[in-house]
Design a protein around this motif. Structure first.
Motif, short mmCIF file in Angstrom:
data_model
loop_
_atom_site.label_atom_id
_atom_site.label_comp_id
_atom_site.label_asym_id
_atom_site.label_seq_id
_atom_site.Cartn_x
_atom_site.Cartn_y
_atom_site.Cartn_z
N ALA A 2 0.84 -1.19 0.00
CA ALA A 2 0.00 0.00 0.00
C ALA A 2 0.88 1.24 0.00
CB ALA A 2 -0.90 0.00 1.24
N ILE A 3 0.39 2.28 -0.65
CA ILE A 3 1.07 3.57 -0.61
C ILE A 3 0.25 4.46 0.31
CG2 ILE A 3 1.83 5.58 -1.92
CD1 ILE A 3 2.14 3.75 -4.35
N LEU A 4 0.86 4.82 1.45
CA LEU A 4 0.17 5.59 2.47
C LEU A 4 0.73 7.01 2.50
CD1 LEU A 4 0.43 2.87 5.24
CD2 LEU A 4 -1.50 3.28 3.73
N GLY A 5 -0.13 7.98 2.32
CA GLY A 5 0.30 9.37 2.34
C GLY A 5 0.14 9.97 3.72
N TYR A 6 0.95 10.98 3.99
CA TYR A 6 0.83 11.73 5.25
C TYR A 6 0.87 13.20 4.92
CZ TYR A 6 1.75 13.70 9.85
OH TYR A 6 1.68 14.44 10.99
N LYS A 47 -1.06 6.74 13.98
CA LYS A 47 -1.91 5.74 13.32
C LYS A 47 -1.23 5.20 12.07
CE LYS A 47 -6.50 7.29 14.72
NZ LYS A 47 -7.76 7.89 14.26
N LEU A 48 -0.63 6.10 11.29
CA LEU A 48 0.07 5.67 10.07
C LEU A 48 1.18 4.68 10.42
CD1 LEU A 48 1.15 7.68 7.03
CD2 LEU A 48 2.88 6.42 8.25
N ILE A 49 2.02 5.02 11.39
CA ILE A 49 3.14 4.15 11.78
C ILE A 49 2.61 2.81 12.27
CG2 ILE A 49 5.10 3.88 13.37
CD1 ILE A 49 5.70 5.98 11.26
N ALA A 50 1.54 2.84 13.06
CA ALA A 50 0.97 1.60 13.62
C ALA A 50 0.36 0.71 12.53
CB ALA A 50 -0.07 1.94 14.67
N SER A 51 -0.10 1.31 11.45
CA SER A 51 -0.76 0.54 10.39
C SER A 51 0.20 -0.04 9.35
CB SER A 51 -1.80 1.41 9.68
OG SER A 51 -1.16 2.37 8.87
N LEU A 52 1.48 0.30 9.43
CA LEU A 52 2.44 -0.13 8.40
C LEU A 52 2.63 -1.64 8.37
CD1 LEU A 52 5.24 2.57 8.72
CD2 LEU A 52 3.58 2.29 6.87
N LYS A 53 2.73 -2.14 7.15
CA LYS A 53 3.02 -3.56 6.91
C LYS A 53 4.23 -3.64 5.98
CE LYS A 53 -1.86 -4.81 7.25
NZ LYS A 53 -2.25 -3.51 7.72
N ALA A 54 4.88 -4.78 5.98
CA ALA A 54 6.04 -4.99 5.10
C ALA A 54 5.64 -4.71 3.65
CB ALA A 54 6.56 -6.40 5.25
N GLY A 55 6.47 -3.95 2.98
CA GLY A 55 6.23 -3.63 1.57
C GLY A 55 5.48 -2.33 1.35
N ASP A 56 4.93 -1.74 2.41
CA ASP A 56 4.21 -0.46 2.26
C ASP A 56 5.19 0.66 1.96
OD1 ASP A 56 1.84 -1.73 2.83
OD2 ASP A 56 1.59 -0.86 4.83
N MET A 57 4.66 1.75 1.44
CA MET A 57 5.44 2.95 1.14
C MET A 57 4.76 4.12 1.83
SD MET A 57 7.82 4.74 -0.49
CE MET A 57 8.48 3.72 -1.80
N VAL A 58 5.53 4.89 2.62
CA VAL A 58 5.02 6.12 3.24
C VAL A 58 5.45 7.27 2.35
CG1 VAL A 58 5.14 7.65 5.25
CG2 VAL A 58 5.13 5.16 5.56
N LEU A 59 4.50 8.10 2.00
CA LEU A 59 4.73 9.17 1.03
C LEU A 59 4.37 10.52 1.64
CD1 LEU A 59 5.45 9.35 -2.03
CD2 LEU A 59 3.02 9.14 -2.49
N VAL A 60 5.26 11.50 1.50
CA VAL A 60 4.98 12.88 1.91
C VAL A 60 5.36 13.81 0.77
CG1 VAL A 60 5.33 12.48 4.39
CG2 VAL A 60 7.26 13.19 2.98
N THR A 61 4.83 15.03 0.79
CA THR A 61 5.17 15.97 -0.28
C THR A 61 6.53 16.61 -0.05
OG1 THR A 61 3.94 17.71 0.86
CG2 THR A 61 2.78 16.49 -0.89
#
Length: 181
Positions: A2-6, A47-61
């Motif tokens: 998943a690609i998760l934005g913050y 919440k974002l950090i707690a929801s992370l799974k292997a292979g996810d990507m955290v994205l910020v501008t």
């Protein structure tokens, strides 16, 4: 994966532009908050950090959306990495920990930050030693004088209650109980 934005902002208009950029970059879930970056308690980031799974990507501008200091930023990137996820900043192309260059940059900056912490620790330790040699006392000023401490011990030995003694000196009961230790 998943690609998760913050998105973190101080005004509503900023948030709209960040959300558009994160969505255009493929973010499927965006964690949004309107809070100062200087605050340590950012519930949506937690919440974002707690929801992370292997292979996810955290994205910020931009990098400053995630952390306001180098130390905080590196700590967050390390937490993301420990979760098996990667980090990417749209406005800072070198910051992509899914690439070799991004991991190298993170490692180098973390080493520099650790070196800086060690230097600060050494300098403050030396300063503390010099101050102690000059007679500087560290810590809080005692609430009771030496005379009051001895008097309180005598009153305690005479059978007066801890509560009565503490009340007469306007201190906590625990302070009087620790005098005999």
């Amino acid at each position: 994966m998943a690609i998760l934005g913050y998105a973190r902002v101080s005004t509503f208009d900023q948030q709209l532009s960040q959300i558009e950029a994160l969505t255009a970059a493929g973010a499927t879930t965006i964690f949004k908050e309107k809070v100062s970056g200087a605050r340590a308690d950012r519930p949506q980031l937690a919440k974002l950090i707690a929801s992370l799974k292997a292979g996810d990507m955290v994205l910020v501008t931009k990098l400053d959306r995630l952390g306001r200091s180098t130390r905080e930023l590196l700590d967050l990137i390390e937490r993301i990495g420990k979760a098996g996820a990667a980090f990417r900043s749209l406005g800072d192309p070198l910051w992509d920990t899914s690439s070799s260059q991004g991991r190298l940059l993170s490692t180098l900056l973390a080493a520099i930050a650790e070196f800086e912490r060690d230097l600060i620790r050494e300098r403050t330790g030396e300063g503390r030693k010099c101050a102690q040699a000059k007679g500087v006392k560290f810590g809080r000023k005692p609430k009771l004088s030496e005379y009051q401490r001895l008097e309180a011990l005598k009153r305690r030995a005479a059978g007066e209650t801890l509560a009565e003694i503490a009340k007469s000196y306007a201190v906590d009961l625990s302070m009087i109980s620790r005098l005999a230790e």
